[in-house]
Design an enzyme around this catalytic site. Structure first.
Site, PDB file in Angstrom:
ATOM      1  N   CYS A   1      -8.608  -6.205   1.536  1.00 61.97           N
ATOM      2  CA  CYS A   1      -8.573  -4.762   1.802  1.00 61.97           C
ATOM      3  C   CYS A   1      -9.956  -4.134   1.749  1.00 61.97           C
ATOM      4  CB  CYS A   1      -7.639  -4.078   0.814  1.00 61.97           C
ATOM      5  SG  CYS A   1      -5.936  -4.654   0.968  1.00 61.97           S
TER       6      CYS A   1
ATOM      7  N   GLN B   1       0.422  -9.020  -6.299  1.00 63.87           N
ATOM      8  CA  GLN B   1      -0.044 -10.393  -6.485  1.00 63.87           C
ATOM      9  C   GLN B   1       0.813 -11.168  -7.473  1.00 63.87           C
ATOM     10  OE1 GLN B   1      -2.263 -11.934  -4.696  1.00 63.87           O
ATOM     11  NE2 GLN B   1      -2.990 -10.144  -3.581  1.00 63.87           N
TER      12      GLN B   1
ATOM     13  N   THR C   1       0.830  -1.205   0.000  1.00 67.59           N
ATOM     14  CA  THR C   1       0.000   0.000   0.000  1.00 67.59           C
ATOM     15  C   THR C   1       0.861   1.251   0.000  1.00 67.59           C
ATOM     16  OG1 THR C   1      -1.939  -1.026   1.011  1.00 67.59           O
ATOM     17  CG2 THR C   1      -1.657   1.330   1.370  1.00 67.59           C
TER      18      THR C   1
END
Length: 384
Positions: free
Chosen positions: A327, A181, A70
């Site tokens: 998230c 990812q 993030t």
């Protein structure tokens, strides 16, 4: 329990724990201190940076350690866009895709709210892919940055990042990709990808939560978000998390060594699992691209159910998975990613994502597929 929520997080690998342990105990120095303990920490930090750079095929000076994916996304989107705007106020647009992680989307919206940027959103096709033609259609002379993820965290679709980055390069626009990812499953050579910035999060790779990396190509200017003592070459102030950096470097190195063989093995298991679910669950809808998808993600909608009810029933049977992005936990709204794929709201709310780590086995997925059939059937029967 069968853990099929690796896209949310992975367990810390033993090799990674062993690598970081000294820097949580005896080697506790601050890498900015000019004594033996500080020097040892600085040496470990430099070695971790070099190890990450080797995997990414970049220079160590292009690697910035962060607190996770993030922060890396925030630094890339805000930092590059603001630096470009400072150099040329006419550069006041950012481009993102319709399926970005909130760390990218919300960073872009921040620029829109507080720095007079316009956010241009590239649509995706029904498989979640951005085409070069779609990207070209939204580019404007004032575009300061393009940020399009490498692989989607909810449906697993892999973007043609090399082609998209090449288009950006032709227009002279920096290109960032969220590879959180993709790391461990897809190649990360930034030269081959042609990207100017790339984000990674350690806890998706077998490192602890709270460590990440941002690659930024050498001459790309970045406005720091965290100000202070000028650590990380001025891009991210604050005493570095040496143990976290060492852990991330160890996890990334291990994942890089295993990537090709692991991806091939897990892709086969994933496809067998997908077929088993489609064959046994009437109406099951695979979401994301059928081929260009992460080896580690199989995501479905089960019309006529509630995704949360299916999750609860699966957990009762010993299978842990999720309804989408961790998230977005606590939200009962349909996934914006699935809506962007053209999936109806009532169907999007039936989503279930299965995501695998490196240890997943055929036996586990056979049991999980059987559990899915039972769980969906039970939920549908209760709804009648």
């Amino acid at each position: 329990m069968i853990f099929l929520d690796a896209a949310a997080t992975t367990p810390v690998r033993r090799e990674v724990l062993d690598a970081m342990w000294p820097y949580l105990t005896g080697e506790f120095g601050n890498p900015s201190s000019h004594h033996s303990l500080g020097d040892a920490a600085a040496t470990a930090l430099a070695a971790a940076r070099a190890a990450v750079a080797q995997v990414l095929a970049c220079r160590p000076g292009e690697v910035t350690f962060t607190s996770g994916g993030t922060e890396a996304d925030n630094l890339a989107v805000k930092g590059i866009a603001l630096a470009r705007q400072a150099a040329d106020p006419a550069l006041n647009r950012v481009v993102i895709s319709a399926v970005e992680h909130p760390a990218v989307e919300e960073s872009a919206r921040y620029l829109e709210r507080f720095h007079a940027f316009t956010v241009d959103v590239v649509p995706v096709d029904r498989s979640g892919r951005v085409t070069p033609e779609a990207l070209a259609s939204v580019l404007r002379p004032g575009t300061a940055l393009i940020s399009i993820m490498y692989a989607n965290n909810e449906v697993g679709t892999v973007q043609p990042v090399g082609r998209l980055a090449a288009l950006a390069r032709e227009r002279g626009i920096p290109f960032h990709t969220d590879a959180v990812q993709a790391a461990g499953w897809l190649p990360l050579d930034v030269k081959a990808l042609g990207v100017d910035a790339l984000s990674i999060s350690g806890h998706k790779l077998g490192a602890p939560k709270g460590c990440g990396v941002l690659f930024v190509r050498g001459r790309t200017k970045v406005e720091p978000l965290v100000h202070g003592g000028g650590q990380e070459r001025g891009r991210r102030s604050g005493t570095e998390n040496v143990a976290g950096a060492v852990a991330l470097a160890a996890a990334l190195t291990l994942a890089h060594a295993e990537q090709a063989s692991l991806a091939q093995r897990v892709t086969g298991l994933r496809d067998t699992f997908i077929r088993a679910v489609i064959d046994s669950v009437p109406g099951a809808l695979l979401t994301g691209h059928p081929v260009e998808r992460l080896p580690s993600v199989a995501s479905f909608c089960f019309p006529g159910t509630s995704g949360e009810s299916v999750l609860l029933e699966l957990e009762r049977q010993g299978v842990l998975c999720s309804s989408g992005s961790a998230c977005a936990a606590g939200s009962d709204a349909p996934s914006p990613v699935l809506l962007a794929l053209g999936i109806a709201s009532e169907v999007a709310q039936t989503a279930v994502r299965f995501s695998f780590d490196s240890s997943v086995t055929q036996a586990e997925l056979e049991l999980a597929a059987a559990a899915v059939e039972t769980a969906v059937g039970s939920v549908r029967n209760l709804g009648k």
